[in-house]
Design a protein around this motif. Sequence first.
Motif, PDB file in Angstrom:
ATOM      1  N   ASP A 121     151.673 -10.347  36.833  1.00  0.00           N
ATOM      2  CA  ASP A 121     152.782  -9.659  37.491  1.00  0.00           C
ATOM      3  C   ASP A 121     152.578  -9.509  39.005  1.00  0.00           C
ATOM      4  OD1 ASP A 121     154.927  -8.004  38.126  1.00  0.00           O
ATOM      5  OD2 ASP A 121     154.060  -6.226  37.206  1.00  0.00           O
ATOM      6  N   CYS A 122     151.786  -8.544  39.412  1.00  0.00           N
ATOM      7  CA  CYS A 122     151.710  -8.114  40.806  1.00  0.00           C
ATOM      8  C   CYS A 122     151.262  -9.183  41.818  1.00  0.00           C
ATOM      9  CB  CYS A 122     150.824  -6.888  40.930  1.00  0.00           C
ATOM     10  SG  CYS A 122     151.473  -5.449  40.017  1.00  0.00           S
ATOM     11  N   PRO A 123     150.389 -10.134  41.482  1.00  0.00           N
ATOM     12  CA  PRO A 123     150.041 -11.152  42.478  1.00  0.00           C
ATOM     13  C   PRO A 123     151.252 -11.901  43.028  1.00  0.00           C
ATOM     14  CG  PRO A 123     148.417 -11.171  40.740  1.00  0.00           C
ATOM     15  CD  PRO A 123     149.515 -10.239  40.281  1.00  0.00           C
ATOM     16  N   GLY A 124     152.330 -11.982  42.243  1.00  0.00           N
ATOM     17  CA  GLY A 124     153.541 -12.614  42.764  1.00  0.00           C
ATOM     18  C   GLY A 124     154.126 -11.844  43.929  1.00  0.00           C
ATOM     19  N   ALA A 125     154.178 -10.513  43.808  1.00  0.00           N
ATOM     20  CA  ALA A 125     154.708  -9.692  44.898  1.00  0.00           C
ATOM     21  C   ALA A 125     153.819  -9.775  46.124  1.00  0.00           C
ATOM     22  CB  ALA A 125     154.846  -8.243  44.440  1.00  0.00           C
ATOM     23  N   TRP A 126     152.490  -9.747  45.910  1.00  0.00           N
ATOM     24  CA  TRP A 126     151.570  -9.728  47.042  1.00  0.00           C
ATOM     25  C   TRP A 126     151.483 -11.065  47.767  1.00  0.00           C
ATOM     26  CZ3 TRP A 126     150.255  -5.556  49.416  1.00  0.00           C
ATOM     27  CH2 TRP A 126     150.231  -4.343  48.716  1.00  0.00           C
ATOM     28  N   SER A 127     152.071 -12.123  47.198  1.00  0.00           N
ATOM     29  CA  SER A 127     152.135 -13.383  47.940  1.00  0.00           C
ATOM     30  C   SER A 127     153.123 -13.265  49.098  1.00  0.00           C
ATOM     31  CB  SER A 127     152.520 -14.540  47.023  1.00  0.00           C
ATOM     32  OG  SER A 127     153.828 -14.380  46.487  1.00  0.00           O
ATOM     33  N   PHE A 128     153.990 -12.248  49.037  1.00  0.00           N
ATOM     34  CA  PHE A 128     154.855 -11.877  50.158  1.00  0.00           C
ATOM     35  C   PHE A 128     154.239 -10.666  50.860  1.00  0.00           C
ATOM     36  CE2 PHE A 128     157.629 -14.081  47.205  1.00  0.00           C
ATOM     37  CZ  PHE A 128     158.434 -14.864  48.030  1.00  0.00           C
ATOM     38  N   ASP A 129     154.770 -10.304  51.990  1.00  0.00           N
ATOM     39  CA  ASP A 129     154.285  -9.143  52.722  1.00  0.00           C
ATOM     40  C   ASP A 129     154.991  -7.902  52.195  1.00  0.00           C
ATOM     41  OD1 ASP A 129     153.268  -7.347  54.493  1.00  0.00           O
ATOM     42  OD2 ASP A 129     154.481  -8.000  56.193  1.00  0.00           O
ATOM     43  N   VAL A 130     154.413  -7.275  51.155  1.00  0.00           N
ATOM     44  CA  VAL A 130     155.068  -6.111  50.566  1.00  0.00           C
ATOM     45  C   VAL A 130     154.392  -4.804  50.944  1.00  0.00           C
ATOM     46  CG1 VAL A 130     156.036  -7.373  48.615  1.00  0.00           C
ATOM     47  CG2 VAL A 130     153.754  -6.379  48.420  1.00  0.00           C
ATOM     48  N   ALA A 131     153.365  -4.834  51.765  1.00  0.00           N
ATOM     49  CA  ALA A 131     152.738  -3.592  52.220  1.00  0.00           C
ATOM     50  C   ALA A 131     153.769  -2.780  53.003  1.00  0.00           C
ATOM     51  CB  ALA A 131     151.529  -3.891  53.088  1.00  0.00           C
ATOM     52  N   GLY A 132     154.048  -1.583  52.523  1.00  0.00           N
ATOM     53  CA  GLY A 132     155.029  -0.739  53.179  1.00  0.00           C
ATOM     54  C   GLY A 132     156.462  -1.146  52.913  1.00  0.00           C
ATOM     55  N   ARG A 133     156.674  -2.208  52.103  1.00  0.00           N
ATOM     56  CA  ARG A 133     158.026  -2.679  51.788  1.00  0.00           C
ATOM     57  C   ARG A 133     158.114  -2.826  50.273  1.00  0.00           C
ATOM     58  NH1 ARG A 133     158.767  -7.961  55.382  1.00  0.00           N
ATOM     59  NH2 ARG A 133     160.870  -7.846  54.497  1.00  0.00           N
ATOM     60  N   PRO A 134     158.397  -1.760  49.560  1.00  0.00           N
ATOM     61  CA  PRO A 134     158.334  -1.790  48.096  1.00  0.00           C
ATOM     62  C   PRO A 134     159.258  -2.840  47.488  1.00  0.00           C
ATOM     63  CG  PRO A 134     158.512   0.456  48.907  1.00  0.00           C
ATOM     64  CD  PRO A 134     158.761  -0.447  50.070  1.00  0.00           C
ATOM     65  N   ALA A 135     158.760  -3.485  46.456  1.00  0.00           N
ATOM     66  CA  ALA A 135     159.551  -4.435  45.675  1.00  0.00           C
ATOM     67  C   ALA A 135     159.194  -4.244  44.214  1.00  0.00           C
ATOM     68  CB  ALA A 135     159.270  -5.869  46.111  1.00  0.00           C
ATOM     69  N   VAL A 136     160.169  -4.451  43.340  1.00  0.00           N
ATOM     70  CA  VAL A 136     159.934  -4.330  41.909  1.00  0.00           C
ATOM     71  C   VAL A 136     160.334  -5.632  41.226  1.00  0.00           C
ATOM     72  CG1 VAL A 136     160.194  -1.826  41.845  1.00  0.00           C
ATOM     73  CG2 VAL A 136     162.213  -3.283  41.557  1.00  0.00           C
ATOM     74  N   LEU A 137     159.728  -5.857  40.069  1.00  0.00           N
ATOM     75  CA  LEU A 137     160.013  -7.068  39.314  1.00  0.00           C
ATOM     76  C   LEU A 137     161.410  -7.006  38.730  1.00  0.00           C
ATOM     77  CD1 LEU A 137     158.616  -9.691  38.242  1.00  0.00           C
ATOM     78  CD2 LEU A 137     158.087  -8.378  36.163  1.00  0.00           C
ATOM     79  N   GLY A 138     162.172  -8.087  38.937  1.00  0.00           N
ATOM     80  CA  GLY A 138     163.504  -8.174  38.363  1.00  0.00           C
ATOM     81  C   GLY A 138     163.532  -9.056  37.133  1.00  0.00           C
ATOM     82  N   THR A 139     162.963 -10.261  37.274  1.00  0.00           N
ATOM     83  CA  THR A 139     162.943 -11.225  36.175  1.00  0.00           C
ATOM     84  C   THR A 139     161.589 -11.916  36.145  1.00  0.00           C
ATOM     85  OG1 THR A 139     165.316 -11.637  36.396  1.00  0.00           O
ATOM     86  CG2 THR A 139     164.044 -13.274  35.186  1.00  0.00           C
ATOM     87  N   MET A 140     161.068 -12.152  34.941  1.00  0.00           N
ATOM     88  CA  MET A 140     159.792 -12.850  34.788  1.00  0.00           C
ATOM     89  C   MET A 140     159.882 -13.792  33.598  1.00  0.00           C
ATOM     90  SD  MET A 140     156.009 -11.135  34.538  1.00  0.00           S
ATOM     91  CE  MET A 140     154.501 -12.074  34.278  1.00  0.00           C
ATOM     92  N   THR A 141     159.609 -15.052  33.863  1.00  0.00           N
ATOM     93  CA  THR A 141     159.492 -16.056  32.809  1.00  0.00           C
ATOM     94  C   THR A 141     158.032 -16.422  32.704  1.00  0.00           C
ATOM     95  OG1 THR A 141     161.696 -16.952  33.283  1.00  0.00           O
ATOM     96  CG2 THR A 141     160.186 -18.354  32.032  1.00  0.00           C
ATOM     97  N   ALA A 142     157.441 -16.237  31.530  1.00  0.00           N
ATOM     98  CA  ALA A 142     156.007 -16.451  31.395  1.00  0.00           C
ATOM     99  C   ALA A 142     155.676 -17.227  30.133  1.00  0.00           C
ATOM    100  CB  ALA A 142     155.249 -15.125  31.398  1.00  0.00           C
ATOM    101  N   GLN A 143     154.554 -17.919  30.221  1.00  0.00           N
ATOM    102  CA  GLN A 143     153.988 -18.663  29.097  1.00  0.00           C
ATOM    103  C   GLN A 143     152.504 -18.339  29.048  1.00  0.00           C
ATOM    104  OE1 GLN A 143     153.095 -22.982  29.518  1.00  0.00           O
ATOM    105  NE2 GLN A 143     154.626 -23.219  27.898  1.00  0.00           N
ATOM    106  N   VAL A 144     152.065 -17.697  27.982  1.00  0.00           N
ATOM    107  CA  VAL A 144     150.653 -17.344  27.804  1.00  0.00           C
ATOM    108  C   VAL A 144     150.087 -18.241  26.711  1.00  0.00           C
ATOM    109  CG1 VAL A 144     149.016 -15.540  27.191  1.00  0.00           C
ATOM    110  CG2 VAL A 144     151.036 -14.974  28.549  1.00  0.00           C
ATOM    111  N   THR A 145     149.142 -19.101  27.076  1.00  0.00           N
ATOM    112  CA  THR A 145     148.583 -20.059  26.124  1.00  0.00           C
ATOM    113  C   THR A 145     147.273 -19.596  25.504  1.00  0.00           C
ATOM    114  OG1 THR A 145     147.566 -21.229  27.987  1.00  0.00           O
ATOM    115  CG2 THR A 145     149.697 -22.034  27.220  1.00  0.00           C
ATOM    116  N   ASP A 146     146.571 -18.679  26.182  1.00  0.00           N
ATOM    117  CA  ASP A 146     145.295 -18.189  25.666  1.00  0.00           C
ATOM    118  C   ASP A 146     144.954 -16.893  26.396  1.00  0.00           C
ATOM    119  OD1 ASP A 146     142.996 -18.062  24.190  1.00  0.00           O
ATOM    120  OD2 ASP A 146     142.066 -19.861  25.020  1.00  0.00           O
ATOM    121  N   VAL A 147     143.950 -16.187  25.910  1.00  0.00           N
ATOM    122  CA  VAL A 147     143.487 -14.964  26.567  1.00  0.00           C
ATOM    123  C   VAL A 147     142.027 -15.143  26.969  1.00  0.00           C
ATOM    124  CG1 VAL A 147     145.101 -13.479  25.327  1.00  0.00           C
ATOM    125  CG2 VAL A 147     142.830 -13.898  24.374  1.00  0.00           C
ATOM    126  N   PRO A 148     141.568 -14.432  28.015  1.00  0.00           N
ATOM    127  CA  PRO A 148     140.173 -14.566  28.447  1.00  0.00           C
ATOM    128  C   PRO A 148     139.209 -13.969  27.432  1.00  0.00           C
ATOM    129  CG  PRO A 148     141.553 -13.491  30.127  1.00  0.00           C
ATOM    130  CD  PRO A 148     142.332 -13.505  28.860  1.00  0.00           C
TER     131      PRO A 148
END
Length: 229
Positions: free
Chosen positions: A151-178
């Motif tokens: 989730d959050c690494p997507g937001a932090w790829s933009f400059d969101v410090a001091g500029r709040p953003a929330v997740l609207g839509t997420m399409t994900a594929q999980v193939t395995d767990v650590p």
Amino acid sequence: MIIDRRFHGPDGSGNGGYTAGLLAGRVPIDTVTVTLRQPPPLDTELTVTVEDERGHSARMWDGETLVAEALAGAIVVPPVPPVPFAEAREAAEKFRAIENHPFPRCFVCGPEREPGDGLRLEPGHVADDTVAAPWVPDQVPERTLVWAALDCPGAWSFDVAGRPAVLGTMTAQVTDVPEAGEECVVMGLARSREGRKMHAATALYGADGRLLGRAEQIWIEIDPERFGR
């Protein structure tokens, strides 16, 4: 279904990735798109309804209010390529220097969470449009936690410090767990911006370089004074 208060993003509402992962778990397909319609309420009995005969669509309700909906999705772009674990660890030092974290108690990336309580991911830049964060889970995580980590690494790829953003839509594929104690890397890539909408991609890699999960996201910049009203 109840979202425990521990799994919040902004204070008072569920973390977007965690909430999306919970609902996606009710849709028995490989790749799921979850759209968040309202801030997910915490410690509240939520109803999940299946919307088609095959179970490929589901909705989450707070009474008569639609909170989120999930349906079959598709990811068409290649996954964000990984960096070595050591480079992700160095990038985390840049994240620790960030001021004005918009949600400092976020379950995924909040620096004010106690070790072992939140994931405490620290996505720091490894390129202008790319962040990386090391993640070493204490125990084998459920797939819902992989959704959260994506989730959050997507937001932090933009400059969101001091500029709040929330997740609207997420399409994900999980193939395995650590594995427990595995040195993983979470990547985030800023793809494009359209006004208040930010399009991002994320990916999770295991210690041997195997792709564990990936996601495409739409983030929405919000007014913190109005969010949750």
